[in-house]
Design an enzyme around this catalytic site. Structure first.
Site, PDB file in Angstrom:
ATOM      1  N   ARG A   1       4.287 -37.410 -25.999  1.00  0.00           N
ATOM      2  CA  ARG A   1       5.332 -37.959 -25.131  1.00  0.00           C
ATOM      3  C   ARG A   1       5.785 -36.886 -24.153  1.00  0.00           C
ATOM      4  O   ARG A   1       5.067 -36.547 -23.224  1.00  0.00           O
ATOM      5  CB  ARG A   1       6.490 -38.517 -25.975  1.00  0.00           C
ATOM      6  CG  ARG A   1       6.118 -39.833 -26.676  1.00  0.00           C
ATOM      7  CD  ARG A   1       7.293 -40.416 -27.432  1.00  0.00           C
ATOM      8  NE  ARG A   1       7.756 -39.543 -28.504  1.00  0.00           N
ATOM      9  CZ  ARG A   1       7.320 -39.589 -29.767  1.00  0.00           C
ATOM     10  NH1 ARG A   1       6.438 -40.486 -30.119  1.00  0.00           N
ATOM     11  NH2 ARG A   1       7.764 -38.750 -30.675  1.00  0.00           N
TER      12      ARG A   1
ATOM     13  N   HIS B   1       7.215 -30.780 -37.221  1.00  0.00           N
ATOM     14  CA  HIS B   1       6.101 -31.720 -37.053  1.00  0.00           C
ATOM     15  C   HIS B   1       6.442 -32.799 -36.032  1.00  0.00           C
ATOM     16  O   HIS B   1       5.652 -33.090 -35.122  1.00  0.00           O
ATOM     17  CB  HIS B   1       5.743 -32.362 -38.396  1.00  0.00           C
ATOM     18  CG  HIS B   1       4.779 -33.505 -38.290  1.00  0.00           C
ATOM     19  ND1 HIS B   1       3.475 -33.351 -37.865  1.00  0.00           N
ATOM     20  CD2 HIS B   1       4.928 -34.841 -38.530  1.00  0.00           C
ATOM     21  CE1 HIS B   1       2.868 -34.531 -37.858  1.00  0.00           C
ATOM     22  NE2 HIS B   1       3.731 -35.451 -38.257  1.00  0.00           N
TER      23      HIS B   1
ATOM     24  N   THR C   1       4.399 -34.957 -42.867  1.00  0.00           N
ATOM     25  CA  THR C   1       3.719 -33.688 -42.624  1.00  0.00           C
ATOM     26  C   THR C   1       4.726 -32.542 -42.559  1.00  0.00           C
ATOM     27  O   THR C   1       5.715 -32.621 -41.835  1.00  0.00           O
ATOM     28  CB  THR C   1       2.956 -33.753 -41.297  1.00  0.00           C
ATOM     29  OG1 THR C   1       2.144 -34.921 -41.308  1.00  0.00           O
ATOM     30  CG2 THR C   1       2.094 -32.522 -41.101  1.00  0.00           C
TER      31      THR C   1
END
Lengths: 424, 424
Positions: free
Chosen positions: A150, A141, A358
């Site tokens: 990014r 994740h 997550t």
């Protein structure tokens, strides 16, 4: 082995093969029926067992404990009795319901008072959550998010492989499965705009997580080691960390997620004990590159092989499985999370909760959020009714399920579901 | 005007001119004496008034309320009675202690039971804090931090002037004044190093803040407007947000401050009601560049002119004032903070707390943290004992004080102090 975990046990209560709640599970929750006060219960198959009545009728007389905890509206006081007692309770329940034990099985009057179908009770929030922390511990994740927002070549931030990154979340808005969730409103900065706007969230998401509940308090200034951590972890549940991506994006620098998360989190109603999940322990992952600091090292198998599933059900439509993941996709395990959380002396109270972050797997069909599944909205998911989803729509119901299965034994969590209602 | 606020009132209890606790204050707290259970109290001058005994002896018979709240170990249940009742209590206390009221003044037997010197009681944590949120609402502080760590020409991040930036903090580690604080341990990344290290924090700091306590619950999905917000804010206290700058720096990207803060926060023991601070309201600041969104607009004077002072006392040495600031240096006021916090439907429970963020003034002697006062360690502060401070040392006691003063009336908070102990 804990007696209640014996895989060969069978109950005189009927349990179907695909049930999450065989006699080896014995999770704890809170029920409400009619006008009676909320109270503690467990479940075998589809049969709910009222622990307050079980106690009242003397079935826990052999256990050295204060049975008033079964009349509480949350399981906090029960957990606070300590694992020796809560294990004794779980073992006793296991004994009462074993197929060859007639003490309750053959007492129809008692059975009428103690047992009922799960469809006939309301399942309430099982825990009064003091503090809640959300981690970010799935490498897959974190890599996905870093790749999207990014740099794919440096997807993980410098600290990520050295410590279990986490943040304090909002405890007041944790709700039990079945509670509808209003689409949150708030500030967003539209792409290319010069001024933020106020309105309903346009990028509503879920996050597939698991949460653990702390059952033992620690003192301010005290650190809990990875060795000691399991004594503090009472049990687990499924956790949906609802997320408003547009609100989150605009607010989160520099102090982290805030209103993009705090409008609601949903948990499954039964707290499955860490003990019950013992069968599903697995080793790994290796943490050699880089090697973790000594206070984060641990011994033994601390990950859990628990299959996780996400279903999305459009209003009036069919539920569709949109992801299959697994709790094993955790780089940082719960013992490391707790050791890190307390390394600075931060104290824990009974009822405090930590969520995993997550849980995404390695393939695109195992991602744990719409953000990743639709890859930032670039790959919409087709629904059975012909519509598509980049993010969640009003009327959608989002369902998380999870269970471990090994050697013919299945122990699960049931589900956590929540329907998205329009903004108020 | 609320009767208890009348500036011309005098009490038959002696109050010195520089006291924070004239009869117009009447804050609420929790005391413990000897073997008796913790219970509610207020203070006039240096005289603590046991509200449970006051109730027991019938002095609240004229107030329509459940006086069992005075026997609680926290003031949550009292606050939950609602402002109509808590105002009636404050007015009744004001009446009992007015110089011309003889009902208690002339009853020596009752006075012996009800009154005692503040030095003879232990002041406990006044509130059971559910959720705690820390804001970042002083423009001067945010500008200082942005100047040091980012770009002096773009010190404020793009969202700062559009919304009150905040984050969820740790409630479990909020402690009352006088509680010693162990220097936290944790991961830090030394400048130029390739791998993080584990050890005691080297850059221990305080943050001068004020906190407000919520006295009325809101529902999940409900937004509280800036107009309604004051009905939810029961009162205020001084708040020291202890900070481990080296731990914080390494951990905080991307999810915000975590272990660099969660080892402890300290509050002053008396919760001063919002009502009592009415005299010190001031207007501003202008929020026209940029103009804030409608849900953050407000009417009336929502800032408070409260002088704040920070003292540092080395072990065995003299306390030295190292900063003088003021609660008026807030760009975002409490009503805006609460409106923003609930705009997404996040619910509040009675006892939830919000802190202001570091309150720095415009000049270097008014900054609210060692980080700013020593400008990242480049300008050490001289102490009376000849030592210097860039950050806090073991044995240092850090003290925050605060009071409003206007037209001869001074209403204050007492102090919050905490001594730094070595890492365990």
């Amino acid at each position: 082995m804990i007696a209640a975990n014996n895989p060969s046990l069978k109950s005189w209560i009927e349990v179907s093969g695909d049930s999450d709640f065989p006699i080896q599970n014995i999770p704890f929750g809170i029920i409400k029926t009619g006008r009676r006060q909320p109270r503690m219960a467990t479940i075998i198959g589809n049969t709910v067992i009222d622990l307050s009545v079980l106690a009242e009728l003397g079935y826990f007389n052999s256990v050295n404990m204060d049975t008033s905890v079964f009349y509480m509206p949350v399981i906090n006081e029960f957990m606070a009795l300590g694992k020796e007692t809560t294990r004794a309770v779980r073992n006793r329940i296991s004994a009462i319901f074993q197929h060859n034990n007639g003490e309750l099985r053959d007492n129809d009057e008692h059975k009428t008072q103690i047992l009922c179908d799960v469809d006939d009770v309301q399942l309430l929030m099982p825990v009064a959550v003091g503090d809640y922390t959300d981690f970010y511990s799935s490498r897959e994740h974190a890599t996905n998010v870093g790749t999207m927002f990014r740099d794919p070549d440096n997807a993980l931030l410098p600290n990520w492989l050295h410590l279990p990154v986490g943040y304090h979340g909002r405890a007041s808005s944790i709700v039990v499965s079945g509670t509808p969730i209003h689409r949150p409103k708030g500030q967003q900065m539209p792409a290319g705009a010069e001024m933020p706007v106020y309105g309903a969230c346009k990028l509503l998401d879920f996050e597939l997580e698991m949460g653990f509940v702390v059952g033992k308090s620690s003192q301010l200034g005290q650190s809990v080691s990875t060795d000691e951590a399991e004594d503090y972890i009472f049990g687990l549940c499924l956790f949906n960390d609802w997320s408003a991506r547009d609100i989150q994006k605009w607010e989160y620098v520099p102090l982290g997620p805030f209103l993009g998360k705090s409008f609601a989190s949903s948990i499954s109603p039964w707290i499955v004990t860490l003990d019950a999940l013992d069968h599903f322990r697995i080793s790994g992952p290796e943490q050699k590159e880089p090697e973790v600091l000594p206070y984060l090292k641990y011994e033994g198998d601390k990950r859990y092989n628990i299959a996780l599933e996400v279903l999305l059900q459009p209003e009036g439509g069919e539920a569709k499985t949109i992801s299959r993941s697994n709790f094993k996709y955790m780089y940082w395990n719960m013992c490391q999370q707790l050791a890190h959380h307390t390394v600075n002396g931060c104290n824990f109270n009974v009822g405090d909760m930590c969520a995993s972050g997550t849980i995404s797997g390695t393939t695109p069909d195992s991602y744990g959020s719409m953000l990743e599944l639709s890859w930032r909205g670039t790959k919409p998911l087709p629904m059975a009714d012909g519509t598509e989803r980049k993010f969640l729509k009003d009327g959608d119901t989002l369902i998380l399920r999870g269970f471990g299965e090994k050697d013919g034994l299945r122990i699960g969590f049931g589900e956590v579901s929540g329907k998205v209602l329009p903004a108020t």
